[in-house]
Design an enzyme around this catalytic site. Structure first.
Site, PDB file in Angstrom:
ATOM      1  CB  CYS A  17      -1.051  -0.002   1.186  1.00 31.75           C
ATOM      2  SG  CYS A  17       0.033   0.133   2.734  1.00 31.75           S
ATOM      3  CG  HIS A  46       4.763  -6.280  11.206  1.00 39.01           C
ATOM      4  ND1 HIS A  46       3.611  -6.012  11.910  1.00 39.01           N
ATOM      5  CD2 HIS A  46       5.707  -5.926  11.932  1.00 39.01           C
ATOM      6  CE1 HIS A  46       3.859  -5.668  13.064  1.00 39.01           C
ATOM      7  NE2 HIS A  46       5.174  -5.623  13.134  1.00 39.01           N
ATOM      8  CG  HIS A  79       3.816  -0.767  12.740  1.00 38.02           C
ATOM      9  ND1 HIS A  79       5.142  -1.192  12.262  1.00 38.02           N
ATOM     10  CD2 HIS A  79       3.152  -1.725  12.004  1.00 38.02           C
ATOM     11  CE1 HIS A  79       5.140  -2.465  11.585  1.00 38.02           C
ATOM     12  NE2 HIS A  79       3.843  -2.704  11.378  1.00 38.02           N
ATOM     13  CD  GLU A 131      -2.447   0.886  13.313  1.00 44.66           C
ATOM     14  OE1 GLU A 131      -3.745   1.380  13.241  1.00 44.66           O
ATOM     15  OE2 GLU A 131      -2.288   0.093  12.347  1.00 44.66           O
ATOM     16  CB  THR A 170      -5.076   1.546   9.909  1.00 48.52           C
ATOM     17  OG1 THR A 170      -3.838   0.936  10.171  1.00 48.52           O
ATOM     18  CG2 THR A 170      -5.088   3.030  10.738  1.00 48.52           C
ATOM     19  CB  SER A 228       1.580  -8.857   8.483  1.00 47.02           C
ATOM     20  OG  SER A 228       0.569  -8.045   7.777  1.00 47.02           O
ATOM     21  CB  SER A 229      -2.546  -6.762  12.115  1.00 46.32           C
ATOM     22  OG  SER A 229      -4.103  -6.432  12.163  1.00 46.32           O
TER      23      SER A 229
END
Length: 315
Positions: A17, A46, A79, A131, A170, A228-229
């Protein structure tokens, strides 16, 4: 022997992104400007492939500021960090660069605004995620409460329920977050919401792409790191959309080919911190085992670009 056929449905958008791309560029530009080593507090994003690539070029990754020398630049990860971190860097007169994603900074600013206007803030997010730690560190202790689940939303007891607001991490599941928000709005009808949804466009788009891609898939593979969320949420979204055989892998080396026996249609996507080269290597590895046909399933195009910090502007 002929290879069995396999259709790979490629989700779009997928992978990097704008916030991740900006953060990586910040480290690269800092190495060019200041020379190696450049220190980075926490993984810049991440993804092990990204981190190892930057480490090979002279980035040194640490967990805390006290692991950094005073005379070398330090970069704060995408983050975000608690306010105490840049404040400590200023006291030490360090050169520091903030790579916090602008959309995370938006959440920080919203939380600060709510507190300044006399509201207690509920943060919807995952405990321990960098984050979340950074966002909670934007306001004084006691001014922000963390809620992770619908059950916690039903039980939370804010000190000032008539003066309340919420913000979110987010990278959450869009659907699960909506369920939590619905509970908070039912319990606290006057709760203030963000001016614009906190879950970022990239998270929303990638989850929507998975929902579109998953139809007819025998299995779904998400490329991303286990910490990685947003990548882990993509696996959850695929399973909830009907493909229980959904898994997370970091690279082609982790693919369990025996587990793909009998699969005729494979959904493939990548988390927002996973580079496209990892997708390409997985596809090439699939070609070694299957007669591959690619099919693109795109829900939108992304063209957002974030500016680099002024300290790294070209001279």
């Amino acid at each position: 022997m002929s290879k069995p056929p396999l259709v790979i449905a490629l989700a779009g958008p997928r992978g990097f992104c704008a916030g991740v791309d900006r953060a990586i560029q910040i480290v690269e530009r800092a190495l060019e400007k200041f020379g190696a080593p450049v220190y980075v507090r926490h993984e810049i994003v991440h993804n092990r492939f990204v981190v190892e690539n930057l480490r090979a070029r002279g980035a040194v990754f640490v967990e805390e500021l006290d692991q950094c020398p005073d005379d070398r630049p330090v970069i704060f990860s995408a983050h975000g960090v608690p306010k105490s971190v840049p404040e400590a860097a200023k006291v030490r007169r360090m050169t520091w660069v903030d790579a916090t994603c602008p959309l995370v900074s938006k959440v920080h600013n919203g939380a600060e605004r709510h507190v300044a206007e006399g509201r207690q803030v509920i943060l919807i997010g995952h405990a321990g995620h960098p984050e979340v730690i950074g966002t909670m560190g934007q306001v004084p202790d006691g001014q922000m409460l963390l809620v992770e689940t619908v059950e916690q939303a039903e039980a939370v007891q804010p000190g000032t329920p008539e003066h309340l607001a919420y913000v979110t991490q987010t990278t959450l599941s869009v659907d699960e977050t909506a369920d939590i928000i619905a509970v908070l709005r039912r319990r606290f009808p006057q709760i203030s919401a963000p001016h614009k949804e906190d879950i970022c466009y990239a998270t929303t788009n990638r989850q929507a792409a998975v929902k579109a891609m998953v139809r007819g898939c025998d299995a779904v593979m998400v490329i991303g790191a286990p910490n990685s969320s947003n990548s882990r949420r993509l696996v959850e979204v695929a399973r909830k959309a009907g493909c229980e055989r959904s898994l997370l892998v970091q690279s082609a080396a982790e693919v369990d080919w025996a587990a793909l026996a009998g699969v005729r249609r494979l959904g493939l996507t990548a988390g927002a911190s996973a580079p496209e080269i990892l997708v390409e290597t997985v596809i090439e590895a699939c070609r070694d085992h299957f007669d591959v046909t690619l099919e693109h399933v795109s829900v939108t195009e992304e063209n957002i670009v974030f500016r680099l910090p002024r300290i790294l502007a070209a001279e």
